[in-house]
Scaffold this motif. Structure first.
Motif, PDB file in Angstrom:
ATOM      1  N   TYR A  34      -5.994   7.223  -9.168  1.00  0.00           N
ATOM      2  CA  TYR A  34      -5.942   6.430  -7.937  1.00  0.00           C
ATOM      3  C   TYR A  34      -6.885   5.239  -8.062  1.00  0.00           C
ATOM      4  O   TYR A  34      -8.055   5.402  -8.407  1.00  0.00           O
ATOM      5  N   ARG A  35      -6.361   4.045  -7.765  1.00  0.00           N
ATOM      6  CA  ARG A  35      -7.145   2.813  -7.946  1.00  0.00           C
ATOM      7  C   ARG A  35      -7.470   2.109  -6.623  1.00  0.00           C
ATOM      8  O   ARG A  35      -8.352   1.264  -6.596  1.00  0.00           O
ATOM      9  N   HIS A  36      -6.738   2.433  -5.558  1.00  0.00           N
ATOM     10  CA  HIS A  36      -6.974   1.805  -4.250  1.00  0.00           C
ATOM     11  C   HIS A  36      -6.988   2.871  -3.172  1.00  0.00           C
ATOM     12  O   HIS A  36      -6.382   3.927  -3.325  1.00  0.00           O
ATOM     13  N   TYR A  37      -7.669   2.558  -2.075  1.00  0.00           N
ATOM     14  CA  TYR A  37      -7.650   3.473  -0.937  1.00  0.00           C
ATOM     15  C   TYR A  37      -7.807   2.695   0.354  1.00  0.00           C
ATOM     16  O   TYR A  37      -8.277   1.547   0.370  1.00  0.00           O
ATOM     17  N   HIS A  43      -8.754  -1.780   3.371  1.00  0.00           N
ATOM     18  CA  HIS A  43      -8.196  -1.418   2.067  1.00  0.00           C
ATOM     19  C   HIS A  43      -9.204  -1.795   0.987  1.00  0.00           C
ATOM     20  O   HIS A  43      -9.754  -2.896   1.004  1.00  0.00           O
ATOM     21  N   HIS A  44      -9.442  -0.883   0.021  1.00  0.00           N
ATOM     22  CA  HIS A  44     -10.498  -1.074  -0.967  1.00  0.00           C
ATOM     23  C   HIS A  44     -10.014  -0.692  -2.356  1.00  0.00           C
ATOM     24  O   HIS A  44      -9.076   0.065  -2.514  1.00  0.00           O
ATOM     25  N   ARG A  45     -10.742  -1.180  -3.346  1.00  0.00           N
ATOM     26  CA  ARG A  45     -10.535  -0.759  -4.730  1.00  0.00           C
ATOM     27  C   ARG A  45     -11.485   0.406  -4.997  1.00  0.00           C
ATOM     28  O   ARG A  45     -12.635   0.394  -4.571  1.00  0.00           O
ATOM     29  N   ASP A  47     -14.129   2.544  -6.773  1.00  0.00           N
ATOM     30  CA  ASP A  47     -15.203   2.328  -7.742  1.00  0.00           C
ATOM     31  C   ASP A  47     -15.200   3.486  -8.734  1.00  0.00           C
ATOM     32  O   ASP A  47     -15.267   4.643  -8.334  1.00  0.00           O
ATOM     33  N   TYR A 122      -5.475   7.494  -0.636  1.00  0.00           N
ATOM     34  CA  TYR A 122      -5.628   6.903  -1.960  1.00  0.00           C
ATOM     35  C   TYR A 122      -4.245   6.663  -2.549  1.00  0.00           C
ATOM     36  O   TYR A 122      -3.353   7.498  -2.404  1.00  0.00           O
TER      37      TYR A 122
END
Length: 133
Positions: A34-37, A43-45, A47, A122
């Motif tokens: 999973y790269r985004h949530y 909405h975030h990338r 870490d 996610y």
């Protein structure tokens, strides 16, 4: 000596192929990343790495999730074009993960901590493979 008919041999071969295709005694594994949530802040990338691994043991009709905190039994809901895994944590919080036929995935966390709802989703993809015994 008995005569074996062509139709009996064909039936036996089809039976073997069916067992192989539908995985009698097989496991199917989904390795998901999973790269985004999204959460209440937007909405975030992600870490770092956020990966989950799901295994479906078809012989026992059981599912397992392997993550950062170990391996846990999960519920499995099969749909015609997707599969969903349901985890209920020790504190009663519900986490669901759905993988569609294109291996796109959404992992949803619904957590209540100190009386406050902390929900997030996610977005990622999975790689699936089967092991036939």
């Amino acid at each position: 000596m008995t005569n074996i008919k062509f139709s009996q041999v064909l039936f036996g071969c089809l039976l073997i192929l069916m067992f192989m295709r539908f995985g009698i005694g097989a496991e199917k594994t989904y390795d998901c990343e999973y790269r985004h949530y999204s959460d209440t802040d937007g909405h975030h990338r992600v870490d770092g790495d956020f990966k989950l691994k799901f295994t479906v043991d078809r012989a026992r009709d059981e599912g397992y999730m392997t993550g950062n905190n170990g391996r846990f039994k999960v519920g499995v809901i099969r749909q015609p074009d997707a599969i969903t895994f349901v985890e209920i944590t020790g504190t009663g919080n519900v986490m669901t993960t759905t993988v569609d036929q294109k291996n796109q995935s959404v992992h949803s966390r619904n957590t209540v901590l100190f009386g406050k709802l902390l929900a997030s989703q996610y977005y990622g993809s999975c790689w699936s493979f089967e092991r036939v015994e």
